[in-house]
Scaffold this motif. Structure first.
Motif, PDB file in Angstrom:
ATOM      1  N   UNK A  18       0.749  -1.522   0.084  1.00 45.50           N
ATOM      2  CA  UNK A  18       0.178   0.494   0.413  1.00 45.50           C
ATOM      3  C   UNK A  18       0.468   1.270  -0.211  1.00 45.50           C
ATOM      4  N   UNK A  19       1.433   1.202   0.509  1.00 47.50           N
ATOM      5  CA  UNK A  19       2.810   2.759   0.230  1.00 47.50           C
ATOM      6  C   UNK A  19       3.544   2.843  -0.981  1.00 47.50           C
ATOM      7  N   UNK A  20       3.802   1.231  -1.063  1.00 48.97           N
ATOM      8  CA  UNK A  20       5.412   1.291  -2.219  1.00 48.97           C
ATOM      9  C   UNK A  20       4.549  -0.021  -2.897  1.00 48.97           C
ATOM     10  N   UNK A  21       3.801   0.177  -4.075  1.00 48.14           N
ATOM     11  CA  UNK A  21       3.030  -0.386  -4.910  1.00 48.14           C
ATOM     12  C   UNK A  21       4.905  -1.308  -5.693  1.00 48.14           C
ATOM     13  N   UNK A  22       5.320  -0.349  -6.634  1.00 46.40           N
ATOM     14  CA  UNK A  22       6.742  -0.210  -6.818  1.00 46.40           C
ATOM     15  C   UNK A  22       7.923  -1.108  -6.467  1.00 46.40           C
ATOM     16  N   UNK A  43      14.327   5.964  -3.270  1.00 49.18           N
ATOM     17  CA  UNK A  43      13.179   5.054  -3.089  1.00 49.18           C
ATOM     18  C   UNK A  43      13.044   4.609  -0.986  1.00 49.18           C
ATOM     19  N   UNK A  44      14.918   5.246  -0.400  1.00 41.95           N
ATOM     20  CA  UNK A  44      14.658   4.672   0.965  1.00 41.95           C
ATOM     21  C   UNK A  44      13.582   4.889   1.624  1.00 41.95           C
ATOM     22  N   UNK A  45      13.420   6.132   1.611  1.00 40.55           N
ATOM     23  CA  UNK A  45      12.574   6.316   2.161  1.00 40.55           C
ATOM     24  C   UNK A  45      11.401   6.000   2.376  1.00 40.55           C
ATOM     25  N   UNK A  46      10.548   5.785   1.767  1.00 38.22           N
ATOM     26  CA  UNK A  46       9.296   5.045   1.846  1.00 38.22           C
ATOM     27  C   UNK A  46       9.501   3.977   1.586  1.00 38.22           C
ATOM     28  N   UNK A  47      10.813   2.948   1.318  1.00 40.56           N
ATOM     29  CA  UNK A  47      10.701   1.661   0.863  1.00 40.56           C
ATOM     30  C   UNK A  47      11.282   1.452   3.094  1.00 40.56           C
ATOM     31  N   UNK A  48      11.617   2.751   3.901  1.00 44.75           N
ATOM     32  CA  UNK A  48      11.980   2.395   5.273  1.00 44.75           C
ATOM     33  C   UNK A  48      10.799   2.584   6.177  1.00 44.75           C
ATOM     34  N   UNK A  49       9.924   3.306   5.593  1.00 52.62           N
ATOM     35  CA  UNK A  49       8.726   3.295   6.593  1.00 52.62           C
ATOM     36  C   UNK A  49       7.849   1.871   6.144  1.00 52.62           C
TER      37      UNK A  49
END
Ligand code: SF4
Length: 64
Positions: A18-22, A43-49
């Motif tokens: 839901x946060x990072x479908x890519x 994309x590190x920040x969104x992946x970390x979240x």
């Protein structure tokens, strides 16, 4: 940055997706696809979240 996936722990909550479908891919049943993930640059920040949002702690981030 890499994300280590512990597929055994995944319960299919789909929060990562839901946060990072890519970055996070689910199978037809909604469980994360096995295998470690190379996070694209920027994309590190969104992946970390997404890693922190997994209620089963099925995801772990490692640098490099
Ligand atoms: S958030 Fe966690 S439990 Fe939910 S699909 Fe992703 S890895 Fe699986």
């Amino acid at each position: 940055m890499k994300v280590i996936v512990d597929r055994e722990k995944c319960q299919g909550h789909a929060r990562c997706w839901a946060l990072a479908p890519e970055i996070f891919h689910l199978d037809e049943e909604g469980y994360i696809t096995p295998g470690d993930i190379d996070v694209p640059e920027g994309k590190e920040q969104i992946a970390g979240r997404a890693v922190r949002s997994c209620p089963e702690r099925a995801l772990q981030s490692v640098n490099g």
